[in-house]
Design an enzyme around this catalytic site. Structure first.
Site, PDB file in Angstrom:
ATOM      1  N   ASP A  91      -7.292  -1.384  13.582  1.00 55.52           N
ATOM      2  CA  ASP A  91      -8.516  -1.768  13.588  1.00 55.52           C
ATOM      3  C   ASP A  91      -8.683  -3.231  12.988  1.00 55.52           C
ATOM      4  OD1 ASP A  91      -7.908  -1.055  10.989  1.00 55.52           O
ATOM      5  OD2 ASP A  91      -8.667   0.207  10.490  1.00 55.52           O
TER       6      ASP A  91
ATOM      7  N   ASP B 180       0.814  -1.248   0.051  1.00 53.32           N
ATOM      8  CA  ASP B 180      -0.503  -0.066  -0.148  1.00 53.32           C
ATOM      9  C   ASP B 180       1.058   1.547  -0.225  1.00 53.32           C
ATOM     10  OD1 ASP B 180       0.967  -0.585   2.598  1.00 53.32           O
ATOM     11  OD2 ASP B 180      -0.392  -0.769   3.682  1.00 53.32           O
TER      12      ASP B 180
ATOM     13  N   GLU C  14     -10.193  -1.170   5.162  1.00 55.34           N
ATOM     14  CA  GLU C  14      -9.791  -1.051   6.306  1.00 55.34           C
ATOM     15  C   GLU C  14     -12.018  -2.179   6.707  1.00 55.34           C
ATOM     16  OE1 GLU C  14      -8.508   0.345   8.352  1.00 55.34           O
ATOM     17  OE2 GLU C  14      -7.792   2.860   7.657  1.00 55.34           O
TER      18      GLU C  14
ATOM     19  N   HIS D 238      -7.222  -4.212  10.538  1.00 58.67           N
ATOM     20  CA  HIS D 238      -6.986  -4.101   8.619  1.00 58.67           C
ATOM     21  C   HIS D 238      -5.428  -5.100   8.420  1.00 58.67           C
ATOM     22  CE1 HIS D 238      -4.812   0.048   9.277  1.00 58.67           C
ATOM     23  NE2 HIS D 238      -4.000  -0.529   9.189  1.00 58.67           N
TER      24      HIS D 238
END
Ligand code: GLP
Length: 270
Positions: free
Chosen positions: A142, A67, A149, A144
């Site tokens: 979270d 990413d 997400e 991910h």
């Protein structure tokens, strides 16, 4: 899924580096999927040591990073800016220290003028390279993978993602504040391989360290599979998935004793 629990961050990093080095030794032109964050730094340091002291050869290796923030990044040679791009992170943390050909390294282009077209090209490039032999992964606060997400489809491909408040907070603290950036200078969008892209790799190597990750790691590998925690997709993976944790990150696993037992039995018989 093999869950390997190491004493500390350093041992976790060394173990993961050995897994990657084995792939490179077996296949000198291997295609590695790489990750950013603080978690893989010990792994990259160990790979650099192996290159310097043991001649681990990166000259034919190809890499694809997971990413990149949208709005920064691109050239990872001398011309790139003092930004907080993942391209720069990779150059500083690994690429400039080993004999890799920079033309064979790929980080999504955060400065692309047409991000959607770029995402399609990225997928095509991975395919043209023969697919990813082993994908290194961290896990976000979270849950991910990369920047997938909560709510991202578990069959998603490379795409543009809107970052959650939690990710912005986590990553601001880790990287941006230190570099003197203000909160509003941080990009709110990213380019990311999709969960489906990640699941296409021929092996997965997921790492986590520290007590802050313990709860989300337990959810990822033992909780119900859900697009709200995209790393739970590891439970759907068809190939060999290795999860390497330090003690602190493993502390909330319900089946920790079983994983330790399996590791012991396998080390005796495999
Ligand atoms: C970012 C990256 C993820 C990484 C996560 C965790 O959100 N996009 O790929 O797994 O950070 O980072 P760290 O290893 O610093 O905890």
């Amino acid at each position: 899924m093999d869950v390997i629990i190491k004493d500390d961050y350093q041992a976790m990093g060394v173990y993961a580096a050995k897994c990657l080095a084995e792939v490179i030794k077996r296949k000198p032109n291997a295609v590695l999927g790489l990750a950013t964050g603080t978690t893989p730094l010990a792994t990259y340091n160990e790979l650099i040591r192996m290159h310097r002291e043991e001649g681990l050869d990166f000259s034919s290796v190809t890499t694809f990073n997971l990413d990149e923030y949208l709005g920064i990044g691109k050239n990872m040679d001398k011309s790139y800016l003092q930004d907080q791009s993942y391209a720069r992170f990779m150059y500083e943390s690994l690429f400039k220290h080993v004999n890799i050909d920079l033309n064979r390294t790929h980080v999504p282009d955060g400065l692309s003028q047409d991000p959607s077209a770029f995402c399609e090209e990225y997928e095509a490039k991975i395919k043209a390279a023969g697919g990813i032999d082993i994908q290194l992964l961290g896990i976000g606060g979270d849950g991910h993978w990369a920047f997938n997400e909560p709510g991202t489809s578990l069959s998603s491909r490379t795409h543009v993602e809107v970052l959650t408040q939690q990710t912005l907070d986590d990553n601001y603290e880790l990287f941006y504040r230190k570099a003197g950036f203000s909160r509003d200078q941080m990009p709110h969008f990213a380019l990311t391989m999709g969960v489906g892209t990640i699941l296409d790799a021929r092996a997965l190597l997921m790492m986590a360290s520290g007590s802050k990750k313990a709860s989300v790691v337990a959810k990822a590998i033992e909780g119900p599979v859900t697009s709200q925690i995209t790393s739970t997709a590891i439970q759907l993976y068809k190939g060999r998935a290795i999860v390497v944790l330090d003690e602190a990150a493993a502390s909330e696993l319900k089946n920790k004793e079983h994983y330790l037992h399996v590791e012991k039995v396998k080390s005796q018989f495999v």
